[in-house]
Design an enzyme around this catalytic site. Structure first.
Site, short mmCIF file in Angstrom:
data_model
loop_
_atom_site.label_atom_id
_atom_site.label_comp_id
_atom_site.label_asym_id
_atom_site.label_seq_id
_atom_site.Cartn_x
_atom_site.Cartn_y
_atom_site.Cartn_z
N ARG A 124 41.04 40.12 59.29
CA ARG A 124 41.36 41.55 59.39
C ARG A 124 40.19 42.35 58.85
NH1 ARG A 124 45.79 43.16 55.77
NH2 ARG A 124 44.11 44.13 54.58
N GLU A 140 36.12 46.30 54.09
CA GLU A 140 35.86 44.89 53.86
C GLU A 140 36.33 44.08 55.06
OE1 GLU A 140 37.94 43.39 50.43
OE2 GLU A 140 39.83 44.32 51.02
N ASN A 142 38.30 40.70 55.83
CA ASN A 142 39.17 39.73 55.16
C ASN A 142 39.29 38.46 55.98
OD1 ASN A 142 40.39 41.63 52.98
ND2 ASN A 142 40.59 42.75 54.90
N SER A 147 47.49 40.06 55.56
CA SER A 147 48.93 40.31 55.60
C SER A 147 49.29 41.54 56.41
CB SER A 147 49.48 40.41 54.18
OG SER A 147 48.79 41.39 53.46
N LYS A 317 32.09 39.72 49.08
CA LYS A 317 31.36 40.98 49.19
C LYS A 317 29.86 40.76 49.32
CE LYS A 317 35.00 43.41 48.82
NZ LYS A 317 35.76 42.16 49.11
N LYS A 377 32.26 46.67 43.22
CA LYS A 377 33.26 45.66 43.59
C LYS A 377 32.82 44.26 43.21
CE LYS A 377 35.25 47.90 47.68
NZ LYS A 377 35.63 47.70 49.10
N GLU A 381 37.19 38.32 47.13
CA GLU A 381 38.17 39.14 47.85
C GLU A 381 39.35 39.55 47.01
OE1 GLU A 381 39.55 38.98 51.77
OE2 GLU A 381 38.32 37.24 52.25
N GLY A 382 40.12 40.48 47.56
CA GLY A 382 41.37 40.89 46.92
C GLY A 382 41.17 42.12 46.07
N ARG A 463 47.45 51.16 56.77
CA ARG A 463 48.06 51.15 55.45
C ARG A 463 47.67 52.44 54.77
NH1 ARG A 463 46.36 46.24 51.79
NH2 ARG A 463 44.50 46.84 52.96
#
Lengths: 487, 487
Positions: A124, A140, A142, A147, A317, A377, A381-382, A463
């Site tokens: 994604r 970013e 993913n 999800s 990243k 950052k 990830e996350g 989102r």
């Protein structure tokens, strides 16, 4: 032309809309477990009442560039593996507890030879639309455990229903939006298709319904319905069953025979290991020995991994930062044409490393002189670990300079804000929101030979979160599931 | 051949089954509001874990006889109206507060002429399978507000999913039941089709999507998802919208123009008034003047009523009792052939009135001498008021003899019991259950001219309850939604 304003409803009409929204959501699985939940009771998932405006050109560009992005990321693994591995090794030094351990698992899993060269990516790519340029800018990319593909389809269906039945119109009985202004994401079905593709290639290009998909999930997953929607689509549309297991339970539930994975209780053969857990250090903390062993156990098998360790790590990243370099792109996508290249490049913001290069020196300068334009950052990830704007200098001063390399400095995007309404736990919040458009893609490829077996778009996700909230995790309670109104 | 036993699962397997049952139910709208609910949170509806055995021949007979039953009941209205009205008038005397008021509304609604001769019936004929005869026996014929057509389709889909994915098999990966042993009720779609049929005939046999269906519902309906499933099918499969209103809110929300009904806020024209409320005195108690006026207001309009007052009243026990007489049947269904007649007759148990006839005298005798074989039922519809077995003599002695006529004495059926498992509020109960098979049918007919415009089967419902519980209401918490395993 600017977007039309949000529907202006009377209090009675909005109460009607809210009731109809909630009961549609509860009838159709647009739901989430509340905190400290019982298994038999759910809440409406946090959602927006209205779709949020996104320029049609931006949306279309994000969709169009997805397959190129899919290819770009997997080519790092298939065509530039040595280069990638060098980078991952240096990442491992900065982040020994997670990236380092993943890399160890990777190395150990190939010591006796590669058991499964095929790999499945469900990706994604997340964007915001920069308000000055009216241009999508990538937040970013993913590569693991993406999800909301399930719930995204549901909110599209919901908002389309509300629009078609007149709930968005103050005269009630007319469509407020044209039908083509409110597209429905096909992500639930498309992600299931991606898993079915993995199953198909695992079985030598045969649609075998006897092998199953292993969903590796977090314990007590509140967002499990997002996953269930995909499981049910996989069974309904492809006849392929699935089995859910946590990393903690792998050794108890899963077994191996001749390098093939099986569910112990049923002896169902596993074609694809689909990680909806294992993407952050927290997923291993409950019992690190057991969970890391589980990861290695799954990795060292003939099952297709979604994602493989290298695919997962390519989402860091640092890689995103390196890919902002035009010559790196050209080396990674040797056949890219000029139009494709400029399309990719237009989605980038400045991303700078903290290293000895010229860029690194500029990063160190900008972080202190213009922190208001940046976000710091960590390379893995996350969400949840970003440092924003004025907090950056103090943070950098606090940590040791040798640890700066674990971060990248990323130019902030200035998204349009909209005064949509968010529905959460039965309450309506009317605040400025900012929105992130995620575009899903699936790809099956051969990590060794480099061949791409399939490369597909797989819908999208919008989102949204309060403008005042910096972090966007829906499950964490900061954001909500939205959908696009294209204008 | 006897039915195969219920699946014998290990504790782990049953826990797995339970989790998968609950999450499928919550993703797919097999849900109900808990008591004292918030609008944004639901429970899994009370259901059985396994399907319950029903002899295939009994099931098929119940399906086969449904259209005949539909015709039988509407012929009372269309072909024997004077006879029916005589009976309803005497019923009104015994039950002035409800049957009497309904009859008053009927009479008042036709004083200025009949505004809408067409009528829609959505019926459900309920049976138990008598264990000695292996023969379906009718419990009652429901002509108003029949429920669980939405959830019945869902539990069929759920149990089919659990079976197909191996959860019923102790080896996990095999179907425990053959596919044709677990049929899925088409009731959700078929009841929506019935409403669409009403809309079609209202519009002079044109599929008009601009007229809508009015759902008259109870305030704070816990079982609203059962209704919503039908609403969504109606919109998705026919493009027909609906509007929900309580009897209490009719005067505020609904208006009339040239005898046609409209939703005030939208001026949507109402083609069909579908009662999911108004079937018992409790539905009028909150504000009797307002609610009875609302009923009259709706009745006295060109909208097709589902059901009309006469149709609703034809569902009373007194009518059911009279229909056990063969000559009454022959008069009502003049074209019935011998096979159809014996098929109908075989579904009857003895039903006796308390009146001056020979039958009445026998009733008075049996009620005191063999009460263990009988249930005493008030003549109006709806559960919760029945007197069982040994309680009958004391009850009759307690009330005035002139009120005995408000009841009928009905032979008890001895159904097979099965040790299925009931899932309710996250708990599993393992007890003997008895099951009631309901068969849905829809019919559009002309109350004046007698013509039948459409007459269709519309799926089924299996409802089960603990053997120890005499009353079967699912919403009231005594029973649960089940589905058939045909053997």
């Amino acid at each position: 032309m600017p977007p039309k304003p949000f529907p202006q409803l009377s209090t009675d009409q909005e109460n009607d809309l809210k009731l109809n929204t909630e009961q549609w959501a509860l009838t159709n699985g647009l739901v989430m477990y509340p905190p400290n939940f019982d298994l038999h009771q759910v809440n409406v998932a946090p959602i927006t009442l209205f779709p949020t405006p996104i320029p049609k050109t931006s949306f279309e560009q994000a969709i169009k560039v997805q397959k190129l992005y899919n290819e770009l990321y997997i080519n790092l693994i298939t065509k530039r593996k040595d280069w990638l591995i060098d980078i991952l090794q240096s990442l491992a030094e900065f982040d020994p507890d997670f990236s380092g351990k993943l890399f160890d698992v990777y190395q150990e899993s190939i010591t006796d030879g590669v058991l499964q060269p095929l790999s499945l990516g469900i990706f994604r790519s997340d964007y915001m639309v920069d308000s000055s340029e009216q241009q999508i800018k990538q937040i970013e990319f993913n590569t693991v455990s993406v999800s909301f593909g399930g719930l995204s389809t549901k909110i599209g269906q919901l908002q389309s229903f509300l629009n078609s039945t007149g709930f968005y119109d103050k005269k009630y009985n007319f469509r407020y939006y044209d039908e083509d202004e409110l597209p429905i994401s096909s992500s639930a079905s498309d992600i299931a298709q991606g898993l079915a593709d993995g199953n198909y290639f695992y079985n030598g290009e045969v649609a075998n319904k006897d092998t199953i998909i292993l969903f590796v999930v977090q314990p007590n997953e509140r967002n499990c319905f997002d996953q269930r929607i995909i499981e049910y689509a996989l069974f309904q549309e492809h006849g392929i069953r699935s089995f859910r297991v946590t990393l903690e339970d792998v050794d108890q539930m899963i077994t191996k025979n001749n390098d093939k994975l099986y569910v112990k209780s049923t002896m169902d053969e596993i074609s694809v290991v689909y990680y909806r857990s294992g993407y952050g250090p927290g997923d291993y903390d409950s019992n690190p020995t057991k969970t890391w062993n589980a990861r290695l156990f799954l990795e060292k098998s003939q099952a297709i991994k979604c994602p493989s360790i290298l695919t997962q790590l390519s989402g860091s990243k640092k890689i995103q930062q390196l890919l902002t370099n035009e010559s790196v792109i050209k080396q990674t996508l040797p056949n890219i044409d000029d139009e494709e290249l400029s399309s990719l490049l237009s989605t980038f913001v400045r991303i700078l490393p903290f290293d000895d290069t010229e860029q690194g020196q500029e990063a160190a300068k900008l972080a202190f002189e213009k922190p208001e334009n940046f976000v710091l950052k960590p390379q893995r990830e996350g969400g949840g670990n970003n440092i924003y704007k004025q907090d950056i200098p103090a943070f950098l001063n606090k940590i040791s300079k040798k640890d700066w390399g674990a971060y990248i400095l990323m130019e902030l995007i200035n998204p349009e804000t909209y005064r949509n309404k968010i529905l959460r736990n039965g309450q309506t919040y009317h605040e400025n929101i900012v929105s992130e458009l995620g575009v899903f893609g699936t790809i099956v490829f051969d990590e060794q030979a480099g061949a791409i077996k399939s490369n597909k778009n797989a819908g999208w996700l919008l989102r949204s979160k309060f403008e005042t909230s910096d972090e966007g995790g829906v499950a964490a309670g900061f954001g909500c599931v939205d959908n696009v109104y294209l204008y």
